[in-house]
Design an enzyme around this catalytic site. Structure first.
Site, PDB file in Angstrom:
ATOM      1  CG  HIS A 167     -12.052 -17.232  32.992  1.00  0.00           C
ATOM      2  ND1 HIS A 167     -10.876 -17.933  32.937  1.00  0.00           N
ATOM      3  CD2 HIS A 167     -12.606 -17.506  34.190  1.00  0.00           C
ATOM      4  CE1 HIS A 167     -10.711 -18.622  34.066  1.00  0.00           C
ATOM      5  NE2 HIS A 167     -11.760 -18.387  34.842  1.00  0.00           N
ATOM      6  CB  SER A 220     -12.633 -18.246  38.181  1.00  0.00           C
ATOM      7  OG  SER A 220     -12.613 -19.264  37.204  1.00  0.00           O
ATOM      8  CG  ASP A 226      -9.237 -17.411  29.859  1.00  0.00           C
ATOM      9  OD1 ASP A 226     -10.049 -18.332  29.641  1.00  0.00           O
ATOM     10  OD2 ASP A 226      -9.267 -16.701  30.884  1.00  0.00           O
TER      11      ASP A 226
END
Ligand SMILES: *[C@@H]1O[C@H](CO)[C@@H](O)[C@H](O)[C@H]1NC(C)=O
Ligand SMILES: *[C@@H]1O[C@H](CO)[C@@H](O)[C@H](O)[C@H]1NC(C)=O
Ligand SMILES: *[C@@H]1O[C@H](CO)[C@@H](O)[C@H](O)[C@H]1NC(C)=O
Ligand SMILES: *[C@@H]1O[C@H](CO)[C@@H](O)[C@H](O)[C@H]1NC(C)=O
Ligand SMILES: *[C@@H]1O[C@H](CO)[C@@H](O)[C@H](O)[C@H]1NC(C)=O
Ligand SMILES: *[C@@H]1O[C@H](CO)[C@@H](O)[C@H](O)[C@H]1NC(C)=O
Ligand SMILES: *[C@@H]1O[C@H](CO)[C@@H](O)[C@H](O)[C@H]1NC(C)=O
Ligand SMILES: *[C@@H]1O[C@H](CO)[C@@H](O)[C@H](O)[C@H]1NC(C)=O
Ligand SMILES: *[C@@H]1O[C@H](CO)[C@@H](O)[C@H](O)[C@H]1NC(C)=O
Length: 462
Positions: free
Chosen positions: A439, A197, A436
């Site tokens: 990312h 990802s 998060d």
């Protein structure tokens, strides 16, 4: 003989004095050095080096990133592309050794430069982050490709400084990304990102950056218009006028994940001696950008117990580093066998660091407060995975360029979605407690990775 030997160890006043002199002067030197270090760096955050703890098991969560929600004007086939990629949050640290977590965020006075860090350099593009008002290269509103999980501004992040930094190498210039020029460079070609990802993060950044040069959204379209799932990741956007595609294939490990029967149970296992199934689709690419890193952790590989398969055998136990090295070797053999270096340029992006402060990802670890880069990269040692990747690549006959972004991204604690990534838990509920810090917001740090890729494609070196 015995006498001689004994004599050589016997007490001698001069030798004794010299010995003491050496010891004491060393001690004094070390003390002075420590005092100097402490004085010289009062604002340096306290850093704790977390070693990868093999004996700790961490629960696995599955988060679903649904992107392209709402109307996507770029799709010809279907007006709403939706993505169903499962992204597991990298656990605690970011899954491999040598990650350091900053336990205190220092506020940097608003200067336009982060001091250069001499000890940790960005590989061939070592340098520093420079505040530049002319960035970002696109906005959340101008780019229809940003996943909800990366669309920080769209999700309410209001500070704006984090989108205005560019990486400035000390010995050269990275040319400012020119989408028109990039589209010319890839005219008639396939630019393909393959990996997890974080590579999807970079792929979306690339789409956004290129989209800036397209006036008519109808000149870009998704070539399959199909629903995409974790394993069958298959995205291809075509820039019609330039007859080029920018593609992403989701494969967390690069090698083959498959279901196996274990007694009566179905179980996911990893074949470390076979390349991922989607490889047939990458083979003919002109530019390949690979990555894999965050999934190679003890907890995401079932502690290596009955998880890896090699030569038809399910291995009862294998540690993650060995497995990673074997998988990288499988990848390398595949590249050497199937890639024609006169047609295809191959890149491997080094691992991207996470920045969880004050806890782990699932125990209150956070990065939300950070609105400025760190003064030093959080990467204090080259991560073991990067070392393995480098060693494997050195043995290959195909030239592979490493996009060495680990250290430079280590400064960018401010670049993560934190609470603005809308990490969905079960169903539609969003978690406010889980941040998060793995990312990256778009626009943001992956744009710089793509500027480095752009520099490499023009054969720019430092
Ligand atoms: C590793 O984890 C185990 C279990 O969680 C713990 O008992 C041990 O102290 C940890 N070791 C280190 C070095 O953190
Ligand atoms: C989506 O498109 C439809 C038809 O083109 C339009 O009526 C609607 O307002 C659009 N929705 C958004 C959120 O833009
Ligand atoms: C577009 O996708 C929706 C569901 O996402 C589906 O119901 C619809 O039939 C699709 N339209 C076309 C033209 O494929
Ligand atoms: C930092 O400096 C820039 C340019 O000098 C300015 O536009 C910005 O508002 C400042 N940010 C803060 C938080 O002071
Ligand atoms: C990548 O950058 C780091 C930090 O500057 C450096 O230690 C490492 O050797 C570089 N690796 C490569 C392959 O250039
Ligand atoms: C972009 O961000 C702004 C806030 O900065 C927000 O008002 C707007 O809705 C966002 N647009 C999209 C398409 O996410
Ligand atoms: C971008 O590249 C195109 C084509 O090479 C060139 O014509 C244009 O002047 C460039 N734009 C900038 C801002 O440099
Ligand atoms: C990806 O798309 C191509 C072209 O439509 C198709 O042939 C291929 O089977 C797809 N692969 C996967 C894994 O869905
Ligand atoms: C990771 O976090 C979990 C939950 O807080 C904890 O139980 C576990 O010991 C942590 N593992 C490590 C390696 O610190």
């Amino acid at each position: 003989m015995a006498m001689k030997k004994q004599r050589s160890f016997s007490f001698k006043p001069t030798r004794f004095l010299v010995f003491h002199f050496v010891i004491w002067s060393s001690v004094i030197f070390v003390i002075l050095f420590i005092i100097w270090v402490i004085k010289a760096s009062p604002s340096v955050p306290q850093e704790t080096n977390l070693q990868f703890n093999k004996s700790s098991l961490v629960p696995i969560t599955v988060q679903t990133l649904t992107g392209f929600s709402g109307n996507s004007s770029v799709t010809v086939v279907n007006s709403s592309i939706w993505i169903d990629t499962h992204v597991r949050q990298p656990e605690n640290a970011s899954g491999f050794g040598g990650i350091s977590v900053t336990s205190g965020l220092q506020r940097q006075n608003n200067e336009s430069k982060v001091p250069e860090d001499k000890e940790t350099e960005g590989g061939d593009f070592k340098g520093r982050w420079v505040y530049d008002e002319s960035y970002p290269l696109y906005t959340n509103s101008s780019c229809p490709f940003i996943d909800e999980g990366f669309n920080c501004q769209g999700n309410g992040r209001s500070d704006q400084n984090y989108i205005k930094w560019r990486w400035q190498p000390q010995d050269c210039e990275i040319p400012r990304f020119n989408a028109t020029r990039m589209l010319e460079l890839i005219r008639g070609k396939r630019l393909v990102f393959v990996g997890d990802s974080i590579n999807r993060n970079q792929w979306e950044s690339m789409l956004c950056m290129l989209f800036g040069a397209i006036n008519d959204p109808k000149r870009v379209y998704e070539t399959h218009g199909r629903r995409i799932t974790k394993k069958k990741g298959n995205y291809s956007f075509k820039f019609v006028d330039h007859k080029c595609t920018v593609e992403f294939y989701a494969t967390h490990f690069l090698v083959l994940e498959r279901n196996a029967r274990l007694g009566r149970k179905q179980k996911q296992i990893l074949r470390i001696d076979a390349i991922d199934r989607s490889s047939s689709r990458w083979k003919a690419a002109d530019i390949l950008v690979f990555n894999t890193a965050h999934w190679w952790s003890h907890d995401k590989t079932k502690a290596g117990i009955n998880y890896y398969e090699e030569e038809g055998q399910l291995l009862p136990r294998l540690d993650v580093s060995t497995a990673f090295r074997k998988a990288m070797t499988t990848w390398a053999l595949w590249v050497d066998r199937h890639i024609n270096p006169s047609k295809t340029q191959v890149f491997f992006r080094s691992s991207a660091p996470s920045h969880f402060s004050g806890g782990k990802w699932n125990s209150g670890g956070h990065c939300r407060e950070a609105t400025q880069p760190l003064q030093r990269t959080s990467i204090t040692n080259v991560p073991e995975m990067n070392i393995i990747v480098e060693e494997v690549i050195k043995q290959m006959k195909t030239p592979v360029t490493i996009l060495n972004i680990t250290s430079l991204s280590g400064y960018r604690i401010d670049g993560h979605p934190s609470i603005y990534g809308k990490i969905p838990l079960q169903g539609k509920q969003y978690s406010s407690s889980i941040q998060d810090c793995s990312h990256w917001c778009l626009p943001g740090v992956p744009d710089s990775w793509n500027e480095i890729l752009y520099a490499h494609l023009q054969s720019k070196r430092c």
